[in-house]
Design a protein around this motif. Structure first.
Motif, PDB file in Angstrom:
ATOM      1  N   VAL A  53      30.022  77.453  79.502  1.00 22.04           N
ATOM      2  CA  VAL A  53      29.620  76.564  80.596  1.00 22.04           C
ATOM      3  C   VAL A  53      28.203  76.110  80.295  1.00 22.04           C
ATOM      4  CG1 VAL A  53      29.308  76.297  83.070  1.00 22.04           C
ATOM      5  CG2 VAL A  53      31.102  77.821  82.209  1.00 22.04           C
ATOM      6  N   LEU A  54      28.060  74.847  79.955  1.00 21.67           N
ATOM      7  CA  LEU A  54      26.771  74.271  79.592  1.00 21.67           C
ATOM      8  C   LEU A  54      26.191  73.552  80.801  1.00 21.67           C
ATOM      9  CD1 LEU A  54      24.982  73.798  76.996  1.00 21.67           C
ATOM     10  CD2 LEU A  54      26.031  71.541  76.932  1.00 21.67           C
ATOM     11  N   THR A  55      24.997  73.938  81.206  1.00 21.87           N
ATOM     12  CA  THR A  55      24.385  73.339  82.391  1.00 21.87           C
ATOM     13  C   THR A  55      23.239  72.389  82.063  1.00 21.87           C
ATOM     14  OG1 THR A  55      22.817  75.166  82.663  1.00 21.87           O
ATOM     15  CG2 THR A  55      24.967  75.379  83.769  1.00 21.87           C
ATOM     16  N   ASP A  80      24.001  67.585  85.739  1.00 26.33           N
ATOM     17  CA  ASP A  80      23.712  66.367  86.492  1.00 26.33           C
ATOM     18  C   ASP A  80      23.810  65.115  85.622  1.00 26.33           C
ATOM     19  OD1 ASP A  80      23.130  67.824  88.861  1.00 26.33           O
ATOM     20  OD2 ASP A  80      21.115  68.241  88.108  1.00 26.33           O
ATOM     21  N   ARG A  81      23.554  65.279  84.329  1.00 26.03           N
ATOM     22  CA  ARG A  81      23.551  64.124  83.424  1.00 26.03           C
ATOM     23  C   ARG A  81      24.778  64.134  82.539  1.00 26.03           C
ATOM     24  NH1 ARG A  81      18.825  65.618  80.705  1.00 26.03           N
ATOM     25  NH2 ARG A  81      19.661  64.435  78.983  1.00 26.03           N
ATOM     26  N   VAL A  95      31.845  68.213  84.604  1.00 26.20           N
ATOM     27  CA  VAL A  95      31.796  68.191  86.060  1.00 26.20           C
ATOM     28  C   VAL A  95      30.367  67.924  86.503  1.00 26.20           C
ATOM     29  CG1 VAL A  95      32.231  69.505  88.168  1.00 26.20           C
ATOM     30  CG2 VAL A  95      33.677  69.879  86.173  1.00 26.20           C
ATOM     31  N   ASP A  96      30.214  67.008  87.432  1.00 26.43           N
ATOM     32  CA  ASP A  96      28.921  66.712  88.030  1.00 26.43           C
ATOM     33  C   ASP A  96      28.752  67.624  89.248  1.00 26.43           C
ATOM     34  OD1 ASP A  96      26.753  65.667  89.486  1.00 26.43           O
ATOM     35  OD2 ASP A  96      27.260  63.602  88.968  1.00 26.43           O
ATOM     36  N   PRO A 102      29.947  74.741  92.811  1.00 33.99           N
ATOM     37  CA  PRO A 102      30.154  75.733  91.750  1.00 33.99           C
ATOM     38  C   PRO A 102      31.268  76.734  92.065  1.00 33.99           C
ATOM     39  CG  PRO A 102      28.076  76.133  92.885  1.00 33.99           C
ATOM     40  CD  PRO A 102      28.598  74.817  93.372  1.00 33.99           C
ATOM     41  N   ASP A 103      31.473  77.061  93.334  1.00 27.40           N
ATOM     42  CA  ASP A 103      32.544  78.007  93.659  1.00 27.40           C
ATOM     43  C   ASP A 103      33.923  77.419  93.365  1.00 27.40           C
ATOM     44  OD1 ASP A 103      31.911  76.303  95.933  1.00 27.40           O
ATOM     45  OD2 ASP A 103      33.229  77.544  97.147  1.00 27.40           O
TER      46      ASP A 103
END
Length: 119
Positions: A53-55, A80-81, A95-96, A102-103
């Motif tokens: 999971v890359l944030t 966000d980007r 996913v934005d 997140p849940d």
């Protein structure tokens, strides 16, 4: 994979708490802070991970590296980007956080069927 513990590597700052949500649903979570390099991915356990999971979209170059180290890992970006074009086709799901909590994402990832099986 029913009944098995999911393993996730969360890479980048976790401002939205996706790692905590995954842990709350029984997943084992390791984290990468800083550069998402081959060494960092290996140290975080990418070889056995079900998910990366890359944030942070700035660390997108880690996606093909993760896929090389573990071709079966499902890569989810929760950022966000948008991802740069050169890796957008390599990620399994983008996913934005403004569109999905997140849940909800964590629940989908830890379901028996999983998001990757629906694609």
């Amino acid at each position: 994979m029913a009944g098995n513990t999911r393993i996730a590597v969360v890479a980048g700052p976790d401002e939205h708490g996706i790692g905590e949500e995954l842990e709350a649903l029984g997943a084992t979570v390791s984290r990468i802070e800083g550069v998402v390099s081959a060494e960092a991915l290996k140290a975080a356990g990418i070889a056995d991970a079900d998910y990366l999971v890359l944030t942070d979209a700035d660390e997108a170059t880690g996606i093909p590296v993760a896929k090389e180290l573990n071709p079966s890992v499902t890569v989810v970006t929760y950022a966000d980007r948008s991802l740069p074009e050169f890796v957008s086709g390599v990620a399994d799901l983008a996913v934005d956080p403004a569109l999905m909590r997140p849940d909800v994402v964590a629940e989908e990832l830890t379901r028996d069927e999983g998001v990757a099986d629906d694609a």
